[in-house]
Each structure stands twice: as C-alpha cells, then as structure tokens.
Design an enzyme around this catalytic site. Structure first.
Site, PDB file in Angstrom:
ATOM      1  N   THR A 122       0.931  -0.913   0.733  1.00 13.31           N
ATOM      2  CA  THR A 122      -0.293   0.149  -0.205  1.00 13.31           C
ATOM      3  C   THR A 122       1.055   1.223   0.422  1.00 13.31           C
ATOM      4  O   THR A 122       1.338   1.806   1.121  1.00 13.31           O
ATOM      5  CB  THR A 122      -1.047   0.455   1.669  1.00 13.31           C
ATOM      6  OG1 THR A 122      -1.520  -1.109   1.457  1.00 13.31           O
ATOM      7  CG2 THR A 122      -1.872   1.540   1.303  1.00 13.31           C
ATOM      8  N   LYS A 165      -7.529   1.112  -2.457  1.00 10.12           N
ATOM      9  CA  LYS A 165      -7.417   1.103  -1.386  1.00 10.12           C
ATOM     10  C   LYS A 165      -7.332   1.833  -0.385  1.00 10.12           C
ATOM     11  O   LYS A 165      -7.640   2.015   0.792  1.00 10.12           O
ATOM     12  CB  LYS A 165      -5.420   0.445  -1.419  1.00 10.12           C
ATOM     13  CG  LYS A 165      -4.928   0.328   0.165  1.00 10.12           C
ATOM     14  CD  LYS A 165      -5.912  -1.364   0.947  1.00 10.12           C
ATOM     15  CE  LYS A 165      -5.506  -1.439   1.667  1.00 10.12           C
ATOM     16  NZ  LYS A 165      -4.150  -1.956   1.840  1.00 10.12           N
ATOM     17  N   LYS A 169      -0.060   5.657   8.276  1.00  5.99           N
ATOM     18  CA  LYS A 169       0.637   5.362   7.082  1.00  5.99           C
ATOM     19  C   LYS A 169      -0.422   5.658   6.082  1.00  5.99           C
ATOM     20  O   LYS A 169       0.071   6.379   4.875  1.00  5.99           O
ATOM     21  CB  LYS A 169       2.384   4.498   6.995  1.00  5.99           C
ATOM     22  CG  LYS A 169       2.778   4.909   5.616  1.00  5.99           C
ATOM     23  CD  LYS A 169       2.452   3.517   3.998  1.00  5.99           C
ATOM     24  CE  LYS A 169       2.294   2.151   4.526  1.00  5.99           C
ATOM     25  NZ  LYS A 169       1.716   1.765   3.573  1.00  5.99           N
TER      26      LYS A 169
END
Length: 288
Positions: A97, A172, A240
């Site tokens: 990701t 995502k 993150k």
C-alpha cells in the site's frame, strides 16, 4: 505454472508466497532479513535469492509486499533492485500500500524497460493472507493484468482491475477511509454499552443482525471487549495509509473530516504505546 519472485516476507508476504508455492509455481523469495527468507524456504521448499535483482532474474512475475514508498523504490530501482534483473515482458505486481504517485513513477520506469507493472494492494489482513482470501484491487494495463490475475488468484477471494496505473492504490485508499470511520463507530458503540451496564456479547448478537452489522463487529468485538489488540493490521501502518489518503485528498479536493479525526485518534493510541496494536485498539483510548 509460472516462475515467480516474491519480495518481502512480512506477516502478509510470507503466507502469500506460500500460496504461490502451494499452487505449483516455481517461487524464489527475497527478504531484507535473510533468516526470514530461509525460514520460508524451509517451510515451502522454494528458493532464496541474495538480492531482489537475483530473485527477479528469469522470473515471469515479480510480486512485492514491502513497507512504504521509499521501500518500494529501493526494491524496484535501488542498487540490486528488481527492475535490473527483470527481462522484457515480465510483469511486476506490487501488493504494497503506497501512494498513487510512486506507483505511476515506477510504472513509467518499468514501461521504459519493457516491463509490465500492476499496482495490486490487498485487503483482508493477516488472516486473509493466511487463508488465501484477500481482496485485491488493481491498476495498470489490461494486458498485464490479464496475465497476472491467474497468479494472484492463489491468494485472492476477489481480484479486479479498477483502472489505469494508480487505480488500485486509489481503491485501497477508499478501503482504509471506510475502515477508519467504521472502527471508530464500533469502538464508541461498545464503550457506550459498557458504560450503560450492558453485555457486549448480547448487544453484538442483536445489533449485528441488523444494519449495524459488519466484519469488524463480528470478528473483533470479543477481543476489543477483552482489551486484546494483537490481531491484524497495526496502528503504525494504518497511520501511514491514512496519511496517504489525506495527502491525496488535498490534491483531488475530497473532504475527509472523519478520516482526519480518526487519524489523530490513532496518534493518541501510538502515544499510549500502541503503535503495534491492531486497528481495533481505538477503543483503548476511550477507556482511559
């Protein structure tokens, strides 16, 4: 069956690479910690490479699942990076990701070298990786995706091409935005039940059968009640990811007020020492 390299053997990559070997693919692995790669080979019988470039050499597909933008750049184009070992026509599949920006940057470099590139972040957590039941959202050239999809199927419950390069990463982000608000709502609901003197198990049994039901409620309510947060995706990684979402929203004009607030709640969890707790630990800050 394909010759596959797998780069990055963390809690997700280790079982994902194992599923590839289990499907009969010829798998070579690389990890920054060689001991982890050796442990994987002892369990699944594949090969271990000394560098990402060595792992990628002669591979039809190179899968990566590393940490962040900088890690991915290093694995792809750093000294001994995978791109230097890949031949023309090979396809790089990135399960990390990361930002859509770094995805497009690396996809462009790959294209200049005659290498395919599919961004393919996953959702489903450690359990999904171990059980081969991940949701995989992809971006890239349709021809590259069509070649890679049967290989990705080794650990996918669903795999879909969402659009051109970067579309997988953007999807995502949608996933992480939805989870952030959902877990906060669940945390508040369960904490409210506690304060009201209700049985969490009884409350969940009733409300999970209606519109409030969710995967998080069904699978995390018991551990949340017991203050156990060693399941699944860590708070550090969630922050993150939410940082990527918020930065992207600044560029595209999307409004993410709940996401921004929950990101700060996760910051509080980090300050409590919970950086490695799973994302359901949002309830812990309500109990202080």
């Amino acid at each position: 069956m394909a010759r596959v390299a797998f780069l990055g053997l963390g809690v997700m990559g280790f079982p994902m690479a194992g599923h590839l070997a289990g499907r009969g693919h010829e798998v070579t692995v690389w990890n920054r910690s060689p001991a982890k790669a050796q442990a994987w080979a002892e369990k699944y019988g594949g090969k271990v490479a000394a560098t990402a470039a060595d792992a990628a050499r002669n591979a039809d597909f190179v899968m990566a699942c590393v940490g962040n933008d900088d890690d991915l750049r290093q694995v792809c184009i750093g000294p001994d990076g995978a791109f230097s070992g890949m031949g023309q026509g090979a396809v790089f599949v990135d399960h990390t990701t990361v930002s859509a920006a770094v995805t497009r940057e690396l996809a462009g470099i790959a294209a200049d070298q005659g290498i395919g590139f599919v961004d393919a972040p996953v959702s489903g957590g450690q359990a999904g990786a171990e059980n081969g039941q991940l949701s995989v959202m992809c971006g890239g050239d349709p021809a590259d995706y069509s070649r890679a999809e049967p290989v990705i199927a080794a650990y996918a419950k669903i795999c879909r091409l969402m659009g051109p390069s970067g579309a997988g990463q953007l999807t995502k982000m949608c996933n992480q935005i939805a989870i952030a608000g959902l877990v906060q709502g669940l945390s508040e609901s369960l904490n409210f039940a506690e304060k009201a003197g209700l049985s969490i198990s009884d409350v969940v049994e009733v409300i999970s059968q209606g519109a409030a039901g969710s995967w998080q409620m069904q699978n995390r309510h018991k551990t949340m009640e017991e203050n156990r947060f060693d399941f699944g995706f860590a708070v550090d990684w969630m922050r993150k990811d939410l940082g990527i979402c918020l930065a992207t929203a600044e560029d595209n004009g999307a409004s993410l007020p709940v996401t921004a607030l929950v990101d700060q709640f996760y910051k509080e969890v980090q300050q409590m020492g919970g950086g490695r707790w799973d994302t359901s630990s949002l309830i812990a800050r309500l109990r202080r």
